[in-house]
Motif scaffolding. Structure first.
Motif, PDB file in Angstrom:
ATOM      1  N   SER A  41       7.476  69.661  -0.788  1.00 45.01           N
ATOM      2  CA  SER A  41       8.218  69.014  -1.863  1.00 45.01           C
ATOM      3  C   SER A  41       7.916  67.460  -1.918  1.00 45.01           C
ATOM      4  O   SER A  41       7.623  66.812  -2.899  1.00 45.01           O
ATOM      5  CB  SER A  41       9.507  69.209  -1.879  1.00 45.01           C
ATOM      6  OG  SER A  41      10.229  68.342  -2.931  1.00 45.01           O
TER       7      SER A  41
ATOM      8  N   TYR B 285       5.644  63.383 -10.567  1.00 39.97           N
ATOM      9  CA  TYR B 285       6.019  64.090 -11.750  1.00 39.97           C
ATOM     10  C   TYR B 285       5.347  63.178 -12.814  1.00 39.97           C
ATOM     11  O   TYR B 285       5.094  63.990 -13.827  1.00 39.97           O
ATOM     12  CB  TYR B 285       7.657  64.118 -11.890  1.00 39.97           C
ATOM     13  CG  TYR B 285       7.996  62.828 -12.226  1.00 39.97           C
ATOM     14  CD1 TYR B 285       8.640  62.100 -11.337  1.00 39.97           C
ATOM     15  CD2 TYR B 285       8.564  62.431 -13.557  1.00 39.97           C
ATOM     16  CE1 TYR B 285       9.250  60.759 -11.638  1.00 39.97           C
ATOM     17  CE2 TYR B 285       9.050  61.101 -14.170  1.00 39.97           C
ATOM     18  CZ  TYR B 285       9.305  60.274 -13.010  1.00 39.97           C
ATOM     19  OH  TYR B 285      10.201  59.186 -13.177  1.00 39.97           O
TER      20      TYR B 285
ATOM     21  N   SER C 172       7.330  65.891  -7.505  1.00 39.33           N
ATOM     22  CA  SER C 172       8.151  64.964  -6.843  1.00 39.33           C
ATOM     23  C   SER C 172       8.615  63.834  -7.497  1.00 39.33           C
ATOM     24  O   SER C 172       7.987  63.684  -8.547  1.00 39.33           O
ATOM     25  CB  SER C 172       7.493  64.595  -5.320  1.00 39.33           C
ATOM     26  OG  SER C 172       6.200  63.863  -5.841  1.00 39.33           O
ATOM     27  N   ASN C 173       9.929  63.696  -7.173  1.00 39.41           N
ATOM     28  CA  ASN C 173      10.463  62.777  -8.081  1.00 39.41           C
ATOM     29  C   ASN C 173      11.811  62.009  -7.272  1.00 39.41           C
ATOM     30  O   ASN C 173      11.798  62.376  -6.122  1.00 39.41           O
ATOM     31  CB  ASN C 173      11.397  63.622  -9.131  1.00 39.41           C
ATOM     32  CG  ASN C 173      11.901  64.700  -8.598  1.00 39.41           C
ATOM     33  OD1 ASN C 173      13.512  64.347  -8.331  1.00 39.41           O
ATOM     34  ND2 ASN C 173      11.817  65.906  -8.628  1.00 39.41           N
TER      35      ASN C 173
ATOM     36  N   SER D  89      11.151  70.165  -7.394  1.00 38.31           N
ATOM     37  CA  SER D  89       9.974  69.504  -7.503  1.00 38.31           C
ATOM     38  C   SER D  89       8.847  70.306  -7.240  1.00 38.31           C
ATOM     39  O   SER D  89       7.974  70.220  -8.130  1.00 38.31           O
ATOM     40  CB  SER D  89       9.794  68.716  -6.342  1.00 38.31           C
ATOM     41  OG  SER D  89      10.222  69.011  -5.103  1.00 38.31           O
TER      42      SER D  89
END
Ligand SMILES: NC(=O)c1ccc[n+]([C@@H]2O[C@H](COP(=O)([O-])OP(=O)(O)OC[C@H]3O[C@@H](n4cnc5c(N)ncnc54)[C@H](O)[C@@H]3O)[C@@H](O)[C@H]2O)c1
Ligand SMILES: [Zn+2]
Length: 431
Positions: free
Chosen positions: A218, A224, A241-242, A290
């Protein structure tokens, strides 16, 4: 002027994040009756596997439900690593004995995933094939709200108590796939570290490697904003991923660094078990939004094409490569491959997972070395060779990975057949 002012509309600007409410701590299992009563449920199905049923946890949950005026039945026919067949059987039982006002899933990912499917198949019309991710299934979305589902994990691993997906083996196609939709997410996760004290060391090791890989994949997944912009109805559970998923993954890695080896060596250490349970849920709250990439995509054929490997600590009736083990076997090589896409993320993750490790001359080796060091300490088999695969199998394994385009799309680097073949070849032996 529209909201588009100043924005490049081919680039994604939005991420989504979701998780269920949690009730965490020693003794939490005995509060399930109270929680279920809050939803107004009168008749509830408890889903579990035979070994957990023998441990008596489902019966304790039934007592807690009774104390709040809720009748319940226990279905203990969950298959460890569920299949389309085992999920259909569970749904058939639930339909025949229903209707139910709610469900309690107690067990590892196998029980929680089976309960998600049963909730879907008994609340919405349709068959498993209608809902399975395309192209294997029709990728249909549930029409309406599902029934309350309380998830009670007994392994520290999958994070399924907080994710919006369920995974299964489609036997006729020899492929693992799943259903992912936010409506599958449990209504509440009740996490009681006391129920994990009985986990055999081999399950602690394999399920724990699932946490490690969830957090690492992740954290190193494609960011993103690098995806094409989506319309609201096109948004998927995995968005790359964020900033929010990152927080949970970082914290999961720190917990793993402090507790994984201890939980493996001394299963009765409640502090280590609690940290592992937290880490599993945290990583679920990360990757469940994610996504994961190459190690998970490779795990599907590694588990699906198993020959005769029977791991200690797991049911011995049939050969299997447990999910967490199958994910970890190509992880070191996958992170060597993905390193160049985001070196600083790989290095930061390595520092969290192995804070005391010495700095290596080749920075691309830092994360693979941290993962290998851990795998050796907890007796994970040394590569796909140790679970029965040889060079001659690579040609058969690669197409199984390439079918997992939904996962490979989250890979931080474009990845083709030759890359995957090379990763398998170098993972026959990891050290
Ligand atoms: N939905 C998701 O988000 C998600 C994510 C990752 C994996 N999965 C799926 O989850 C499944 C694996 O789940 P898992 O790794 O949690 O294990 P599991 O549910 O398959 O259980 C493994 C074994 O451990 C035993 N066990 C579980 N808890 C125990 C306890 N407290 N004491 C003694 N024995 C215990 C079980 O009876 C079983 O024999 C796979 O099918 C995998 O694909 C789902
Ligand atoms: Zn996993």
């Amino acid at each position: 002027m529209s909201a588009a002012a100043g924005l490049d509309l081919t680039e994604e600007t939005i991420f989504t994040w979701g998780a269920p409410p949690l009730k965490f701590g020693a003794g939490a299992v005995d509060e399930i009756g109270f929680e279920m009563a809050q939803y107004g449920a009168r008749r509830v199905l408890i889903l579990t596997d035979p070994r957990i049923n023998e441990l008596g946890i489902p019966a304790r949950i039934a007592d807690s439900l009774t104390a709040h005026g809720i009748t319940s039945e226990i279905f203990d026919g969950v298959h460890v690593e569920p299949t389309d067949d085992s999920m259909d059987k569970a749904a058939g039982y639930a339909r025949e004995q229903g209707p139910w006002d709610g469900f309690v899933a107690v067990g590892g990912g196998s029980s929680i995933d089976t309960a998600k499917a049963v909730n879907l198949l008994t609340t919405d019309e349709g068959t498993l094939m209608d809902y399975l991710n395309a192209p294997i299934g029709a990728g249909r979305a549930p029409k309406g709200q599902l029934k309350p589902l309380i998830a009670v994990p007994t392994t520290a691993g999958t994070g399924s108590e907080s994710t919006a997906m369920c995974v299964l083996d489609v036997l006729s196609m020899r492929v693992k796939t799943g259903i992912s939709h936010w409506r599958l997410r449990p209504t509440l996760a009740v996490i009681d570290p006391l129920v994990s004290l009985t986990l055999p060391p081999e399950v602690t090791a394999s399920a724990g490697m699932d946490i490690v890989c969830h957090a690492l994949e992740s954290y190193t997944a494609r960011w993103y904003t690098t995806f094409e912009r989506k319309q609201p109805e096109q948004r998927v559970t995995y968005c790359g991923s964020n900033p929010v998923s990152d927080l949970w993954c970082e914290k999961a890695l720190t917990l793993l660094a402090a507790s994984f080896r201890t939980a493996f060596r001394d299963g009765s250490d409640l502090e280590a078990r609690s940290s592992m349970m937290l880490a599993a849920t945290f990583a679920g709250m990360g990757f469940g939004n994610s996504g994961v990439h190459i190690p998970h995509a490779n795990a599907y054929p590694i588990a699906g094409m198993v020959k005769d490997y029977r791991p200690p600590g797991y049911p011995q009736q049939e050969p299997m490569v447990p999910h967490g083990m199958s994910v970890s076997l190509t992880a070191p090589e996958a992170f060597r491959f993905s390193f160049s896409s985001a070196p600083e993320r790989h290095l930061h993750a390595a520092a969290l997972l192995a804070p005391d490790a010495e700095k290596l001359n080749d920075p691309g080796e830092q994360l693979p070395a941290a993962v290998i060091d851990l795998m050796r300490d907890i007796d994970i088999p040394n590569g796909i060779g140790a679970v029965g695969y040889t060079e001659a199998d690579i040609g058969d394994l690669v197409p199984g990975t390439m079918k997992q385009q939904r996962l490979l799309a989250t890979c931080p680097r474009p990845v083709g057949e030759e890359d995957i073949a090379a990763i398998f070849a170098k993972s026959i032996q990891n050290w």
